[in-house]
Motif scaffolding. Structure first.
Motif, mmCIF file in Angstrom:
data_model
loop_
_atom_site.group_PDB
_atom_site.id
_atom_site.type_symbol
_atom_site.label_atom_id
_atom_site.label_comp_id
_atom_site.label_asym_id
_atom_site.label_seq_id
_atom_site.Cartn_x
_atom_site.Cartn_y
_atom_site.Cartn_z
ATOM 1 N N VAL A 71 7.986 -3.644 12.096
ATOM 2 C CA VAL A 71 8.488 -2.705 13.094
ATOM 3 C C VAL A 71 9.041 -1.496 12.357
ATOM 4 O O VAL A 71 9.975 -1.611 11.567
ATOM 5 N N LYS A 72 8.446 -0.343 12.625
ATOM 6 C CA LYS A 72 8.877 0.885 11.949
ATOM 7 C C LYS A 72 10.085 1.474 12.666
ATOM 8 O O LYS A 72 10.434 1.078 13.778
ATOM 9 N N THR A 108 3.050 -2.622 13.198
ATOM 10 C CA THR A 108 1.833 -2.804 12.421
ATOM 11 C C THR A 108 1.686 -4.292 12.132
ATOM 12 O O THR A 108 2.604 -4.906 11.586
ATOM 13 N N ALA A 109 0.536 -4.867 12.527
ATOM 14 C CA ALA A 109 0.300 -6.287 12.264
ATOM 15 C C ALA A 109 0.165 -6.514 10.769
ATOM 16 O O ALA A 109 -0.502 -5.750 10.072
ATOM 17 N N LEU A 110 0.812 -7.553 10.281
ATOM 18 C CA LEU A 110 0.763 -7.885 8.863
ATOM 19 C C LEU A 110 -0.275 -8.970 8.616
ATOM 20 O O LEU A 110 -0.436 -9.883 9.427
ATOM 21 N N LYS A 111 -0.989 -8.854 7.510
ATOM 22 C CA LYS A 111 -1.982 -9.861 7.142
ATOM 23 C C LYS A 111 -1.257 -11.092 6.613
ATOM 24 O O LYS A 111 -0.236 -10.974 5.929
ATOM 25 N N PRO A 112 -1.786 -12.286 6.903
ATOM 26 C CA PRO A 112 -1.160 -13.493 6.349
ATOM 27 C C PRO A 112 -1.329 -13.542 4.833
ATOM 28 O O PRO A 112 -2.348 -13.108 4.311
ATOM 29 N N PRO A 163 0.786 -1.225 0.000
ATOM 30 C CA PRO A 163 0.000 0.000 0.000
ATOM 31 C C PRO A 163 0.821 1.279 0.000
ATOM 32 O O PRO A 163 0.476 2.237 -0.650
ATOM 33 N N LYS A 164 1.942 1.281 0.727
ATOM 34 C CA LYS A 164 2.775 2.480 0.788
ATOM 35 C C LYS A 164 4.196 2.117 0.383
ATOM 36 O O LYS A 164 4.934 1.537 1.169
ATOM 37 N N PRO A 165 4.580 2.415 -0.841
ATOM 38 C CA PRO A 165 5.943 2.088 -1.242
ATOM 39 C C PRO A 165 6.950 2.947 -0.478
ATOM 40 O O PRO A 165 6.737 4.136 -0.294
ATOM 41 N N GLY A 166 8.004 2.299 0.001
ATOM 42 C CA GLY A 166 9.037 3.022 0.734
ATOM 43 C C GLY A 166 10.070 3.589 -0.211
ATOM 44 O O GLY A 166 10.029 3.393 -1.417
ATOM 45 N N VAL A 211 12.942 -3.212 5.706
ATOM 46 C CA VAL A 211 11.821 -3.314 6.632
ATOM 47 C C VAL A 211 12.157 -4.411 7.634
ATOM 48 O O VAL A 211 12.633 -5.480 7.258
ATOM 49 N N LYS A 212 11.868 -4.152 8.901
ATOM 50 C CA LYS A 212 12.114 -5.148 9.938
ATOM 51 C C LYS A 212 10.784 -5.811 10.278
ATOM 52 O O LYS A 212 9.790 -5.135 10.540
ATOM 53 N N ILE A 213 10.765 -7.133 10.249
ATOM 54 C CA ILE A 213 9.560 -7.892 10.569
ATOM 55 C C ILE A 213 9.855 -8.735 11.801
ATOM 56 O O ILE A 213 10.898 -9.382 11.890
#
Length: 139
Positions: free
Chosen positions: A51-52, A58-62, A29-32, A38-40
């Motif tokens: 983790v920002k 922000t919880a990620l959808k499966p 949705p939001k290109p960086g 990105v840290k997951i």
């Protein structure tokens, strides 16, 4: 090769080629910015979170990948077989059961379901009963 001038058949290969359906696109949705990472993190409950840089999560959808996605990647099914797989899905089965229950007793279709021996053995173990008893309850 000598073929009839009146008829020539071509492109009869119905297999889904890997190039047609092999990649399941990821929605972003939001290109960086280019070059950022990105840290997951995996939470205690097994949920993945992004983790920002400010520490917020922000919880990620499966990810949802269907059987068609997997089989099409190998190019081992035809488009007709893909339709059959869709028609035999859990969602389709539940729709048919719902539609059938809304019909009158004389209009209902007979629904036949097969259960593999491994499945009823697992059900027997889960409910703490003998395999034959579980099979009898399923019948």
């Amino acid at each position: 090769s000598k073929m009839s001038a009146g008829l020539r058949l071509a492109g009869l290969d119905d297999f889904i080629a890997p190039s047609q359906a092999c990649v399941k696109p990821v929605e972003a949705p939001k290109p960086g910015a280019a070059g950022t990472t990105v840290k997951i993190q995996i939470e205690d409950d097994g949920i993945y979170s992004e983790v920002k840089t400010d520490g917020s999560k922000t919880a990620l959808k499966p990810a949802k990948i269907t059987l068609n996605d997997c089989l099409a990647c190998s190019g081992c099914i035809t488009s007709a077989e893909s339709v059959l797989i869709t028609q035999q899905s859990t969602v389709e089965f539940l729709n048919i059961v719902k539609e059938n229950s809304a019909l009158g007793p004389d209009e209902r279709r007979v629904i036949a379901v097969t259960v593999a021996p491994q499945s009823w053995a697992s059900l027997a173990a889960h409910f703490g009963m003998a395999g034959a008893e579980a099979a009898g309850r399923l019948a």
